[in-house]
Write an enzyme that holds these catalytic residues in place. Structure first.
Site, mmCIF file in Angstrom:
data_model
loop_
_atom_site.group_PDB
_atom_site.id
_atom_site.type_symbol
_atom_site.label_atom_id
_atom_site.label_comp_id
_atom_site.label_asym_id
_atom_site.label_seq_id
_atom_site.Cartn_x
_atom_site.Cartn_y
_atom_site.Cartn_z
ATOM 1 N N CYS A 114 0.816 -1.226 0.000
ATOM 2 C CA CYS A 114 0.000 0.000 0.000
ATOM 3 C C CYS A 114 0.848 1.273 0.000
ATOM 4 O O CYS A 114 0.332 2.358 -0.253
ATOM 5 C CB CYS A 114 -0.930 0.011 1.193
ATOM 6 S SG CYS A 114 -2.153 -1.315 1.128
ATOM 7 N N HIS A 251 -3.174 7.654 2.552
ATOM 8 C CA HIS A 251 -3.582 6.322 2.091
ATOM 9 C C HIS A 251 -4.983 6.049 2.639
ATOM 10 O O HIS A 251 -5.302 6.398 3.772
ATOM 11 C CB HIS A 251 -2.589 5.282 2.593
ATOM 12 C CG HIS A 251 -3.013 3.876 2.301
ATOM 13 N ND1 HIS A 251 -3.493 3.494 1.073
ATOM 14 C CD2 HIS A 251 -3.057 2.769 3.089
ATOM 15 C CE1 HIS A 251 -3.802 2.205 1.115
ATOM 16 N NE2 HIS A 251 -3.549 1.746 2.320
ATOM 17 N N ASN A 281 -10.046 0.416 0.041
ATOM 18 C CA ASN A 281 -8.582 0.483 0.039
ATOM 19 C C ASN A 281 -8.064 -0.067 -1.296
ATOM 20 O O ASN A 281 -8.151 -1.270 -1.542
ATOM 21 C CB ASN A 281 -8.063 -0.345 1.218
ATOM 22 C CG ASN A 281 -6.546 -0.323 1.336
ATOM 23 O OD1 ASN A 281 -5.850 0.109 0.432
ATOM 24 N ND2 ASN A 281 -6.056 -0.805 2.460
HETATM 25 O O1 UT7 Z 1 -3.652 -0.801 3.586
HETATM 26 C C1 UT7 Z 1 -2.803 -1.400 4.492
HETATM 27 C C2 UT7 Z 1 -3.058 -0.895 5.823
HETATM 28 N N1 UT7 Z 1 -4.255 -1.507 6.375
HETATM 29 C C3 UT7 Z 1 -4.833 -0.937 7.389
HETATM 30 O O2 UT7 Z 1 -4.424 0.103 7.809
HETATM 31 C C4 UT7 Z 1 -5.973 -1.669 8.046
HETATM 32 C C5 UT7 Z 1 -5.867 -1.480 9.523
HETATM 33 N N2 UT7 Z 1 -6.893 -2.166 10.283
HETATM 34 C C6 UT7 Z 1 -8.192 -1.784 10.248
HETATM 35 O O3 UT7 Z 1 -8.586 -0.917 9.513
HETATM 36 C C7 UT7 Z 1 -9.131 -2.438 11.244
HETATM 37 O O4 UT7 Z 1 -8.395 -3.172 12.182
HETATM 38 C C8 UT7 Z 1 -10.163 -3.359 10.564
HETATM 39 C C9 UT7 Z 1 -11.171 -2.520 9.808
HETATM 40 C C10 UT7 Z 1 -9.481 -4.346 9.656
HETATM 41 C C11 UT7 Z 1 -10.932 -4.151 11.638
HETATM 42 O O5 UT7 Z 1 -11.517 -3.260 12.565
HETATM 43 P P1 UT7 Z 1 -11.384 -3.526 14.116
HETATM 44 O O6 UT7 Z 1 -12.162 -2.488 14.802
HETATM 45 O O7 UT7 Z 1 -9.917 -3.619 14.424
HETATM 46 O O8 UT7 Z 1 -12.118 -4.907 14.280
HETATM 47 P P2 UT7 Z 1 -11.524 -6.312 14.770
HETATM 48 O O9 UT7 Z 1 -10.636 -6.904 13.747
HETATM 49 O O10 UT7 Z 1 -10.991 -6.122 16.158
HETATM 50 O O11 UT7 Z 1 -12.852 -7.172 14.861
HETATM 51 C C12 UT7 Z 1 -13.913 -6.815 15.754
HETATM 52 C C13 UT7 Z 1 -15.038 -7.818 15.567
HETATM 53 C C14 UT7 Z 1 -14.586 -9.263 15.605
HETATM 54 O O12 UT7 Z 1 -15.566 -10.019 16.270
HETATM 55 P P3 UT7 Z 1 -15.353 -10.452 17.804
HETATM 56 O O13 UT7 Z 1 -14.083 -11.271 17.813
HETATM 57 O O14 UT7 Z 1 -15.226 -9.169 18.570
HETATM 58 O O15 UT7 Z 1 -16.585 -11.209 18.092
HETATM 59 C C15 UT7 Z 1 -14.567 -9.668 14.148
HETATM 60 O O16 UT7 Z 1 -14.784 -11.050 13.967
HETATM 61 O O17 UT7 Z 1 -15.657 -7.627 14.292
HETATM 62 C C16 UT7 Z 1 -15.720 -8.878 13.592
HETATM 63 N N3 UT7 Z 1 -15.605 -8.623 12.173
HETATM 64 C C17 UT7 Z 1 -16.669 -8.377 11.377
HETATM 65 N N4 UT7 Z 1 -17.967 -8.295 11.631
HETATM 66 C C18 UT7 Z 1 -18.804 -8.017 10.611
HETATM 67 C C19 UT7 Z 1 -14.481 -8.554 11.404
HETATM 68 N N5 UT7 Z 1 -14.792 -8.275 10.133
HETATM 69 C C20 UT7 Z 1 -16.143 -8.151 10.088
HETATM 70 C C21 UT7 Z 1 -17.052 -7.842 9.047
HETATM 71 N N6 UT7 Z 1 -18.367 -7.791 9.372
HETATM 72 N N7 UT7 Z 1 -16.653 -7.603 7.780
#
Ligand code: UT7
Length: 324
Positions: A114, A251, A281
């Site tokens: 990225c 980004h 993204n």
């Molecule tokens: O381009 C390269 C750089 N990339 C980035 O900068 C991405 C950086 N990371 C992020 O943007 C965020 O971490 C994400 C958007 C990927 C995830 O957001 P988050 O607030 O960190 O969520 P999480 O991964 O901690 O997941 C929270 C919950 C989980 O459920 P439990 O374990 O709390 O029950 C996931 O299973 O959300 C769940 N979850 C979803 N739920 C519905 C994960 N993906 C989804 C989804 N729909 N698509």
């Protein structure tokens, strides 16, 4: 005396097909509400079979050349950042060279995920400064839809396809900070963090083309810290203050990260270019696509100071400060 790289043209291309959050949630355990709240994404463009990295890059490059009033004969080099090339070789940059009708100079692909566009811009700027090239197309073009696991809701909702390009042209020596052009680029990498965001295969691995794997929380944590450092580094290196920055073109991975960087710079929201809501993204294409949009609609104008930053798999991260 070293030359300065002027950004004389910028352009973008997005695939025709738009996929909404609602469409994804029809076949995946996710929701429009979750995706919007956690990322700011409402939709993404997904490439059709003919919309390869080379195809989209060529369209974006044509738009950038058109804006610059430049022709194929003005292009000395093409540097194309991608993690999703058409082929292992020839470089996608050279497929673009052929499609543009450029018959001289050189070109190559660059892999920095990225942050690829920032890396490519830095390489191009260096080449122009030392006189190795006078006109350089810098392109980010990605078809992440082909490397996503469409069953993994943690990653597939986050990405989209597209391409963005800028044309850099050598101008006479100019050292005063108010002069137009690329003022600085700063690149960083930490290979020990390679396992928090990667593709688990490649053409070099038999029967494993690979899909994207990400520890979102870890990447998020590093993004906020590293990008904040990169912003300060760019300003300090140029003897500039936060208030001197007219536009942040970050980004586009997550609106929460983008907002944090805007707050760090003390910029009002309307001075931060956001496309993640409509593009998701697009990896190496995200910064030039956002720049292209804000230039096309008249927000970013000649003389404005633009700070770009990105972080991606590698980890790779960095910044570019450009006076338009
Ligand atoms: O381009 C390269 C750089 N990339 C980035 O900068 C991405 C950086 N990371 C992020 O943007 C965020 O971490 C994400 C958007 C990927 C995830 O957001 P988050 O607030 O960190 O969520 P999480 O991964 O901690 O997941 C929270 C919950 C989980 O459920 P439990 O374990 O709390 O029950 C996931 O299973 O959300 C769940 N979850 C979803 N739920 C519905 C994960 N993906 C989804 C989804 N729909 N698509």
């Amino acid at each position: 005396m070293m030359k300065r790289a002027l950004l004389t043209g910028v352009g973008g291309y997005l695939p025709e097909r738009v996929v909404s959050n609602a469409e994804l949630s029809a076949s995946l355990d996710t929701s429009d509400e979750w995706i919007r709240e956690r990322t700011g994404i409402a939709q993404r463009h997904v490439a059709g079979a003919h919309e390869t990295a080379a195809f989209m890059a060529t369209a974006a490059a044509r738009a950038a050349l058109r804006m610059a009033g430049a022709a194929a004969g003005d292009v000395d080099a093409i540097i194309l950042a991608t993690s999703t090339p058409d082929q292992a070789f020839p470089a996608t940059a050279l497929r673009v060279q052929a499609m543009l009708g450029v018959t001289r100079g050189f070109g190559f692909d660059l892999s920095a995920a990225c942050c690829g566009f920032i890396y490519a811009l830095s390489v191009a700027d260096g080449m122009i400064r030392v006189g190795q090239a006078e006109g350089v197309l810098v392109i980010g073009s990605e078809v992440y839809s082909r490397i996503l696991d469409w069953q993994d809701r943690g990653t597939c909702v986050l990405f989209g396809d597209g391409a963005g390009a800028v044309f850099l042209q050598a101008a006479g020596p100019a050292v005063e900070p108010a002069a137009r052009g690329v003022l600085s680029t700063h690149l960083h990498a930490q290979g020990t963090l390679g396992d928090i965001l990667y593709v688990d295969g490649a053409v070099g691995q038999r029967d494993r083309p690979g899909t994207l794997v990400m520890n979102g929380r870890e990447v998020f944590r590093h993004a906020v810290t590293r990008l904040a450092e990169a912003v300060d580094e760019a300003l300090v290196a140029n003897g500039l203050q936060r208030r001197d920055v007219d536009w942040l073109v970050p980004h586009q991975a997550n609106l929460r990260i983008i907002d944090a960087m805007g707050r760090k710079l003390g910029l009002p929201a309307e001075r931060v270019v956001v496309t993640v809501d409509r593009h998701a993204n697009t990896s190496a294409a995200s910064v030039p696509l956002a720049l292209a949009e804000a230039v096309a609609d008249g927000r970013i104008r000649r003389g404005d100071l633009v700070l770009m930053e990105a972080l991606g798999g590698g980890l790779t991260w960095g910044s570019a400060l450009v006076r338009m």
